[in-house]
Design an enzyme around this catalytic site. Structure first.
Site, PDB file in Angstrom:
ATOM      1  N   THR A  46       0.829  -1.206   0.000  1.00  0.00           N
ATOM      2  CA  THR A  46       0.000   0.000   0.000  1.00  0.00           C
ATOM      3  C   THR A  46       0.864   1.256   0.000  1.00  0.00           C
ATOM      4  OG1 THR A  46      -1.592  -1.236   1.320  1.00  0.00           O
ATOM      5  CG2 THR A  46      -1.906   1.141   1.205  1.00  0.00           C
ATOM      6  N   HIS A  48       3.363   2.066  -1.573  1.00  0.00           N
ATOM      7  CA  HIS A  48       3.810   2.607  -2.861  1.00  0.00           C
ATOM      8  C   HIS A  48       2.773   2.427  -3.972  1.00  0.00           C
ATOM      9  CE1 HIS A  48       4.425  -1.463  -4.078  1.00  0.00           C
ATOM     10  NE2 HIS A  48       5.358  -1.672  -3.184  1.00  0.00           N
ATOM     11  N   LEU A  52      -4.603   2.991  -8.934  1.00  0.00           N
ATOM     12  CA  LEU A  52      -5.602   3.038 -10.011  1.00  0.00           C
ATOM     13  C   LEU A  52      -6.774   2.119  -9.652  1.00  0.00           C
ATOM     14  CD1 LEU A  52      -2.606   3.391 -11.356  1.00  0.00           C
ATOM     15  CD2 LEU A  52      -3.906   3.315 -13.479  1.00  0.00           C
ATOM     16  N   VAL A 174       4.677  -9.221  14.494  1.00  0.00           N
ATOM     17  CA  VAL A 174       4.055 -10.420  15.078  1.00  0.00           C
ATOM     18  C   VAL A 174       5.012 -11.582  14.851  1.00  0.00           C
ATOM     19  CG1 VAL A 174       2.158 -12.055  14.809  1.00  0.00           C
ATOM     20  CG2 VAL A 174       1.690  -9.601  14.826  1.00  0.00           C
ATOM     21  N   HIS A 225       6.558  -6.186  -9.578  1.00  0.00           N
ATOM     22  CA  HIS A 225       5.874  -5.585 -10.719  1.00  0.00           C
ATOM     23  C   HIS A 225       6.463  -4.182 -10.888  1.00  0.00           C
ATOM     24  CE1 HIS A 225       2.635  -3.369 -12.656  1.00  0.00           C
ATOM     25  NE2 HIS A 225       2.156  -2.919 -11.529  1.00  0.00           N
ATOM     26  N   TYR A 265      -0.156   0.360 -17.944  1.00  0.00           N
ATOM     27  CA  TYR A 265      -1.161   1.317 -17.470  1.00  0.00           C
ATOM     28  C   TYR A 265      -0.470   2.623 -17.061  1.00  0.00           C
ATOM     29  CZ  TYR A 265       0.186  -0.153 -12.712  1.00  0.00           C
ATOM     30  OH  TYR A 265       0.880  -0.434 -11.560  1.00  0.00           O
ATOM     31  N   THR A 369      -8.035  -1.553  -5.045  1.00  0.00           N
ATOM     32  CA  THR A 369      -9.322  -1.436  -5.734  1.00  0.00           C
ATOM     33  C   THR A 369     -10.478  -2.080  -4.960  1.00  0.00           C
ATOM     34  OG1 THR A 369      -8.164  -1.435  -7.840  1.00  0.00           O
ATOM     35  CG2 THR A 369     -10.491  -2.053  -7.917  1.00  0.00           C
ATOM     36  N   ASP A 558     -25.727 -26.070  -2.793  1.00  0.00           N
ATOM     37  CA  ASP A 558     -26.767 -27.090  -2.920  1.00  0.00           C
ATOM     38  C   ASP A 558     -26.097 -28.452  -2.949  1.00  0.00           C
ATOM     39  OD1 ASP A 558     -25.716 -26.931  -5.498  1.00  0.00           O
ATOM     40  OD2 ASP A 558     -27.653 -27.199  -6.482  1.00  0.00           O
ATOM     41  N   THR A 560     -26.704 -33.030  -2.799  1.00  0.00           N
ATOM     42  CA  THR A 560     -27.603 -34.190  -2.772  1.00  0.00           C
ATOM     43  C   THR A 560     -27.151 -35.084  -1.632  1.00  0.00           C
ATOM     44  OG1 THR A 560     -26.228 -35.226  -4.441  1.00  0.00           O
ATOM     45  CG2 THR A 560     -28.312 -34.335  -5.192  1.00  0.00           C
ATOM     46  N   GLY A 572     -23.254 -35.255  -2.176  1.00  0.00           N
ATOM     47  CA  GLY A 572     -22.684 -34.676  -3.394  1.00  0.00           C
ATOM     48  C   GLY A 572     -22.659 -33.168  -3.191  1.00  0.00           C
ATOM     49  N   GLU A 663     -26.644 -42.619 -11.396  1.00  0.00           N
ATOM     50  CA  GLU A 663     -25.254 -42.309 -11.069  1.00  0.00           C
ATOM     51  C   GLU A 663     -24.710 -43.561 -10.414  1.00  0.00           C
ATOM     52  OE1 GLU A 663     -25.077 -38.831  -8.613  1.00  0.00           O
ATOM     53  OE2 GLU A 663     -25.648 -37.514 -10.268  1.00  0.00           O
TER      54      GLU A 663
HETATM   55  C1  LIG Z   1       3.910  -1.482  -8.197  1.00  0.00           C
HETATM   56  C2  LIG Z   1       2.541  -1.796  -7.724  1.00  0.00           C
HETATM   57  C3  LIG Z   1       1.463  -1.147  -8.270  1.00  0.00           C
HETATM   58  C4  LIG Z   1       0.183  -1.427  -7.827  1.00  0.00           C
HETATM   59  N1  LIG Z   1      -0.844  -0.727  -8.362  1.00  0.00           N
HETATM   60  C5  LIG Z   1      -2.091  -0.933  -7.918  1.00  0.00           C
HETATM   61  C6  LIG Z   1      -3.150  -0.176  -8.424  1.00  0.00           C
HETATM   62  O1  LIG Z   1      -2.938   0.702  -9.257  1.00  0.00           O
HETATM   63  N2  LIG Z   1      -4.394  -0.437  -8.005  1.00  0.00           N
HETATM   64  C7  LIG Z   1      -4.633  -1.409  -7.083  1.00  0.00           C
HETATM   65  O2  LIG Z   1      -5.792  -1.620  -6.740  1.00  0.00           O
HETATM   66  N3  LIG Z   1      -3.643  -2.139  -6.557  1.00  0.00           N
HETATM   67  C8  LIG Z   1      -2.378  -1.925  -6.955  1.00  0.00           C
HETATM   68  N4  LIG Z   1      -1.344  -2.671  -6.445  1.00  0.00           N
HETATM   69  C9  LIG Z   1      -1.648  -3.723  -5.472  1.00  0.00           C
HETATM   70  C10 LIG Z   1      -1.860  -3.131  -4.093  1.00  0.00           C
HETATM   71  O3  LIG Z   1      -0.811  -2.259  -3.797  1.00  0.00           O
HETATM   72  C11 LIG Z   1      -1.930  -4.214  -3.037  1.00  0.00           C
HETATM   73  O4  LIG Z   1      -2.735  -5.265  -3.466  1.00  0.00           O
HETATM   74  C12 LIG Z   1      -2.483  -3.673  -1.727  1.00  0.00           C
HETATM   75  O5  LIG Z   1      -1.809  -2.500  -1.362  1.00  0.00           O
HETATM   76  C13 LIG Z   1      -2.362  -4.707  -0.638  1.00  0.00           C
HETATM   77  O6  LIG Z   1      -2.787  -4.140   0.554  1.00  0.00           O
HETATM   78  P1  LIG Z   1      -2.613  -4.949   1.913  1.00  0.00           P
HETATM   79  O7  LIG Z   1      -3.115  -4.113   3.009  1.00  0.00           O
HETATM   80  O8  LIG Z   1      -3.181  -6.298   1.754  1.00  0.00           O
HETATM   81  O9  LIG Z   1      -1.042  -5.234   2.025  1.00  0.00           O
HETATM   82  P2  LIG Z   1       0.142  -4.284   2.512  1.00  0.00           P
HETATM   83  O10 LIG Z   1      -0.051  -2.893   2.122  1.00  0.00           O
HETATM   84  O11 LIG Z   1       1.404  -4.959   2.067  1.00  0.00           O
HETATM   85  O12 LIG Z   1       0.016  -4.354   4.063  1.00  0.00           O
HETATM   86  C14 LIG Z   1       0.391  -5.495   4.810  1.00  0.00           C
HETATM   87  C15 LIG Z   1       1.020  -5.003   6.077  1.00  0.00           C
HETATM   88  O13 LIG Z   1       1.273  -6.111   6.933  1.00  0.00           O
HETATM   89  C16 LIG Z   1       2.436  -5.810   7.641  1.00  0.00           C
HETATM   90  N5  LIG Z   1       3.002  -7.056   8.168  1.00  0.00           N
HETATM   91  C17 LIG Z   1       3.461  -8.109   7.472  1.00  0.00           C
HETATM   92  N6  LIG Z   1       3.940  -9.051   8.303  1.00  0.00           N
HETATM   93  C18 LIG Z   1       3.781  -8.589   9.551  1.00  0.00           C
HETATM   94  C19 LIG Z   1       4.096  -9.082  10.840  1.00  0.00           C
HETATM   95  N7  LIG Z   1       4.698 -10.285  11.003  1.00  0.00           N
HETATM   96  N8  LIG Z   1       3.791  -8.333  11.917  1.00  0.00           N
HETATM   97  C20 LIG Z   1       3.189  -7.131  11.779  1.00  0.00           C
HETATM   98  N9  LIG Z   1       2.899  -6.589  10.576  1.00  0.00           N
HETATM   99  C21 LIG Z   1       3.181  -7.316   9.481  1.00  0.00           C
HETATM  100  C22 LIG Z   1       3.331  -5.164   6.607  1.00  0.00           C
HETATM  101  O14 LIG Z   1       4.356  -4.404   7.174  1.00  0.00           O
HETATM  102  C23 LIG Z   1       2.353  -4.338   5.809  1.00  0.00           C
HETATM  103  O15 LIG Z   1       2.296  -3.006   6.206  1.00  0.00           O
HETATM  104  C24 LIG Z   1      -0.040  -2.410  -6.850  1.00  0.00           C
HETATM  105  C25 LIG Z   1       1.034  -3.090  -6.314  1.00  0.00           C
HETATM  106  C26 LIG Z   1       2.322  -2.796  -6.739  1.00  0.00           C
HETATM  107  C27 LIG Z   1       3.462  -3.536  -6.142  1.00  0.00           C
END
Ligand SMILES: Cc1cc2nc3c(=O)[nH]c(=O)nc-3n(C[C@H](O)[C@H](O)[C@H](O)COP(=O)(O)OP(=O)(O)OC[C@H]3O[C@@H](n4cnc5c(N)ncnc54)[C@H](O)[C@@H]3O)c2cc1C
Length: 835
Positions: A46, A48, A52, A174, A225, A265, A369, A558, A560, A572, A663
């Site tokens: 999130t 970076h 979009l 964690v 990516h 994109y 998204t 659903d 059977t 089933g 069957e």
């Molecule tokens: C280059 C790039 C472009 C993207 N562009 C888009 C876009 O345009 N539109 C879109 O919809 N999506 C986009 N995505 C995807 C999107 O960024 C992610 O799917 C989304 O941000 C995931 O959110 P999240 O909260 O699940 O994960 P994260 O943001 O990764 O959050 C997970 C958090 O868990 C924490 N964590 C992990 N392990 C532990 C632990 N053991 N203890 C405590 N904390 C922990 C991490 O530090 C992190 O902050 C893009 C991704 C990339 C890499």
């Protein structure tokens, strides 16, 4: 003091922050969010994400999750600036195939209620002046799409939830999950244990590591990516913000742009352009090799989810970008990185509870998204037991065990990365890995020239080349009109011959891949009575079609149910989600009262099933069995143990194709012999092996609904035409309260059977349906009905649309007239089945 459960959410990315907010606005405040990174910039995907948000998706639920995310981010604002810049979304086509795909996508938008339109190159250029108009054939424009300020939204959600009483702990990794008696009890951190009744891992691509702490496999693959920002683009400098609506945090005026023919994109960052690429080779990431970044050093340019840019992988994209957006020639690549996020075997998110450790949930592989939508659905599920928008397509337990193998997850997730923007046919099978699960009939099917498609790892024949010769003798009235190229893909005219033989002679169908469970023990009947809306406490030998409902009366599956003896049932079911549900409920029932113990076993792989169906089926079976298969010997919807050529078989008088027959189940090692015996015995009757192409057509003619496609948890039995399966005087089952009195009440929508008026246009599913000129519903299943000599489509429509009414199905932008018909089209009086 609050009495709500103690919840610990792991991860303060867009998913964790939204979940904390969604739980707290529903009154749960005993919540702690634990984040390993600093709360100001946690360092996950999130932090970076360019943000979009293109809402339209082939999945209705995913589209609805996106639309809710848009609404929520629009409402989340600070100093008058919201977290969503609704600049619109533009997907351009530079190839005819893509343009056709956009027509289909516009259909999804209309089906799911998102407003959009196809626009010509001129209008594309009006919305996006930087476009090279000559390259573009047209575009799909969705005005409500736009840009999420994901990191800012996290900050505002943290502030909002904190104000509501949620505790956020940054810089706290964690390190373990505590559990006792099969339940979570707490979360371990370097500062001690945080007690918990519910733990939700929202750890993004770190998910598998957290899952491993409770022995749960989380089938996702972290992949890098590429994303770059350019230097200033001269054409973007000094523009006036005439509208005054510009969101300064993500500075963009033009729509977000997709150039899927080149896997690219685009979005603006003020006067610079951001470019995302899926055009490079998949770059799987080993979590052990992530950069270690101390909290104090975390910045936009240094975080664990950001790997160094491999410029050589991006250079072809830069050339492609300059072709589409010539103004980029005046700029350079200023800054790039390989950002990490999650991919899964089928591209969907992973949401749900561990089957072994109560109270441990995951919500991972979720895009920005869909983030708020998924978080709301999970909050509803935790608090109310189920979500309004169904989560079954996201359910973590949807995968079969073989699909959670590391090698499978890795290969399929990488393939999904490669294909993310490809034009894919809904039936298109993966090329690899294949041949994972083979029924005992597979060798024979191959000898007969089966054309296989794959589902849940199973190879499933769609038609048999051995039947091609039948086309020469196929009566004129069974011949189907030629299909247009898209509907003709993964289809063969041979299916017509297979349908003809099934309706007029006899055919063998491989039903092995359908999930089979054995539910046994003194508590088996109680479990099934409690979980299903049907009456299963009948005498041994009875088979019952039942619905599993949610508390709100929505159809969760659903099944059977065949009562084999007093304490043993064969069920089933629809897939692993059902298996998980039964297993969990059985475990709870047994723990609650040991005299009511019940065991659930998945017997799909150890057994097999062949459907022997057709008006001559009885003649065939009489040759190889001394058992009584007459009407009285084995009535419709009854089961008994028989021998077929010595093979022990559980025979059930059921037929999904609506013909006389059974069957026939046996153990896997006897399968091939059973197939051979029947195939040989049926030669005189002209027996054939038939595939799913014919099967799907025949089941629709008979009106048999397919769960997950025709009905889902958002539908109730009386709307879906399945009221007959709800026990009239039955009480005490899950969903009973919600359905009380519903039988008598009018419904506001119905699943309807449509027949296509021109007799030739076959659609594929998910197309919008227009009633009185308005988009009013959508197609679920569709096929050509060989017996009725018309294409058939089932569709959800408002209740005021009645039998005989005219509707239109939109297919590739064209309106196809259709008529609502009485359901079912074939054998409504059940003579064939009971005969
Ligand atoms: C280059 C790039 C472009 C993207 N562009 C888009 C876009 O345009 N539109 C879109 O919809 N999506 C986009 N995505 C995807 C999107 O960024 C992610 O799917 C989304 O941000 C995931 O959110 P999240 O909260 O699940 O994960 P994260 O943001 O990764 O959050 C997970 C958090 O868990 C924490 N964590 C992990 N392990 C532990 C632990 N053991 N203890 C405590 N904390 C922990 C991490 O530090 C992190 O902050 C893009 C991704 C990339 C890499």
């Amino acid at each position: 003091m609050s009495t709500t459960p103690r919840v610990v959410i792991i991860g303060a990315g867009i998913v964790g922050a939204n979940l904390a907010d969604e739980l707290s606005i529903r009154g749960w405040t005993n919540i702690t969010v634990v984040e390993q990174g600093p709360l100001t910039l946690a360092g996950g995907s999130t932090s970076h994400a360019p943000g979009l948000v293109f809402q339209t998706n082939a999945s209705k639920a995913m589209t609805q999750f996106a639309s809710y995310t848009v609404d929520k981010l629009l409402s989340l604002s600070e100093s008058g600036v919201s977290c969503f810049n609704q600049v619109g979304g533009l997907e351009v086509a530079t190839t005819p195939e893509r343009f056709e795909d956009l027509k289909r996508k516009l259909g999804y938008a209309a089906s799911w209620g998102v407003e959009g339109r196809l626009i010509d190159p001129d209008e594309c250029a009006k919305h996006y002046p930087l476009l090279n108009q000559e390259k573009v054939l047209g575009g799909l424009y969705v005005p409500s799409d736009g840009l999420a300020s994901a990191a800012r939204a996290v900050g505002l959600l943290i502030a909002k939830a904190s104000a509501a009483g949620v505790t956020f702990r940054g810089s706290t990794p964690v390190t373990g999950i505590e559990q006792a008696g099969g339940k979570v009890t707490g979360v371990e951190t370097p500062d001690g244990v945080i007690p918990a009744d519910i733990v939700v891992s929202c750890a993004g691509f770190w998910g598998p590591r957290i899952g491993a702490m409770v022995g749960m496999s989380v089938p996702l693959l972290p992949l890098a990516h590429q994303y770059v920002k350019t230097t200033s683009v001269p054409e973007l400098v000094d523009r006036n913000d005439a509208s005054g609506l510009l969101d300064p945090s993500n500075g963009a005026w033009m729509p977000i742009l997709r150039h899927q023919d080149k896997d690219l994109y685009y979005r603006e960052h003020g006067d610079r352009m951001g470019i995302g690429s899926y055009a490079h080779k998949p770059m799987p990431v080993d979590l052990r090799e992530l950069p270690e970044v101390a909290a104090a050093d975390m910045s936009e340019h240094r975080m664990p989810s950001r790997l160094p840019f491999t410029e050589e992988d991006f250079l072809p994209c830069w050339e492609d970008s300059k072709e589409l957006l010539p103004a980029l020639a005046g700029a350079r690549i200023a800054d790039g990185f390989n950002g990490i996020f999650s991919f899964t075997p089928d591209g969907g998110p992973l949401v749900g509870e561990s089957k072994d450790v109560d109270g441990f949930f995951v919500a991972e592989a979720v895009w920005v998204t869909h983030s708020a939508g998924v978080a709301r659905a999970l909050a509803e599920r935790l608090i109310e037991g189920q979500s309004r928008i169904p989560l079954h397509e996201c359910e973590v337990s949807r995968f079969e065990e073989i699909q959670t193998a590391e090698s499978y997850v890795s290969e399929t997730s990488q393939q999904n990365f490669v294909e993310i923007y490809d034009v894919l046919h809904p039936l298109q099978p993966r090329v690899s890995p294949r041949e994972l699960r083979l029924s005992p009939f597979n060798a024979r099917q191959k000898e007969l020239g089966a054309f296989f498609l794959e589902a849940h790892g199973w190879e499933r024949p769609h038609w048999f080349e051995a039947n091609r010769g039948l086309l020469e003798v196929l009566p004129e009235e069974w011949r189907a009109p030629e299909r247009e190229p898209w509907a003709a893909m993964f289809h063969s005219p041979i299916s017509a011959a297979e349908a003809w033989k099934t309706r007029t002679a006899v055919a063998l169908y491989d039903m092995t891949p359908l999930k089979r469970l054995e539910v046994s023990g003194p508590g088996a009947v109680n479990l099934l009575q409690r979980l299903s809306a049907g009456k299963v406490d009948k005498k041994p030998g009875a088979v019952t079609y039942c619905l599993l409902l949610n508390d709100d009366g929505g159809i969760r599956s659903d099944i059977t149910v065949a009562r084999l003896d007093e304490t043993t049932f064969q069920v089933g079911a629809n897939g692993n989600i059902d298996f998980d549900y039964f297993t969990t409920e059985a475990r709870k029932q047994t723990a609650g009262d040991v005299t009511q113990w019940v065991q659930v076993r998945d017997i799909t792989g150890s057994t097999c099933c062949v459907g022997l169906w057709g008006p001559l089926a009885r003649e065939v079976i009489a040759k190889v069995s001394d058992d009584d298969f007459s009407n009285d010997g084995l009535k419709y919807f009854r089961t008994k143990q028989v021998r077929i050529g010595g093979v022990p078989v559980t025979a059930m008088r059921l037929s999904y194709v609506g013909e006389l027959g059974w069957e026939l189940y046996t153990t896997a090692e006897n399968g091939q012999r059973l197939w051979d015996l029947l195939f040989e015995a049926g030669q005189e009757q002209g027996i054939i092996a038939a595939g799913r192409g014919a099967f799907n057509s025949l089941r629709l003619e008979k009106g048999y609904r397919l769960w997950g496609t025709d009905m889902t948890p958002e539908h109730e039995p009386f709307q879906a035409g399945l009221g007959f399966s709800v026990g009239k005087d039955k009480e005490g089952y899950i969903g009973a309260e919600a359905l009380k009195d519903r039988r008598e009440l009018p419904v506001h929508r119905r699943l309807r059977c449509l027949t296509v008026d021109d007799g030739t246009s076959v659609v594929l599913g998910k197309e919008p349906v227009y009633f009185r000129g308005e988009p009013s519903g959508y197609v679920t299943s569709a096929a050509y009905g060989y017996t009725v000599r018309k294409p058939i489509a089932y569709a959800w429509l408002p209740a005021e649309a009645g039998e005989g009414d005219a509707v239109e199905i939109e297919y590739f932008g064209k309106r196809i007239p259709a008529t609502i018909s009485a359901d079912p089209l074939v054998d409504p009086t059940m003579e064939k089945l009971r005969g």
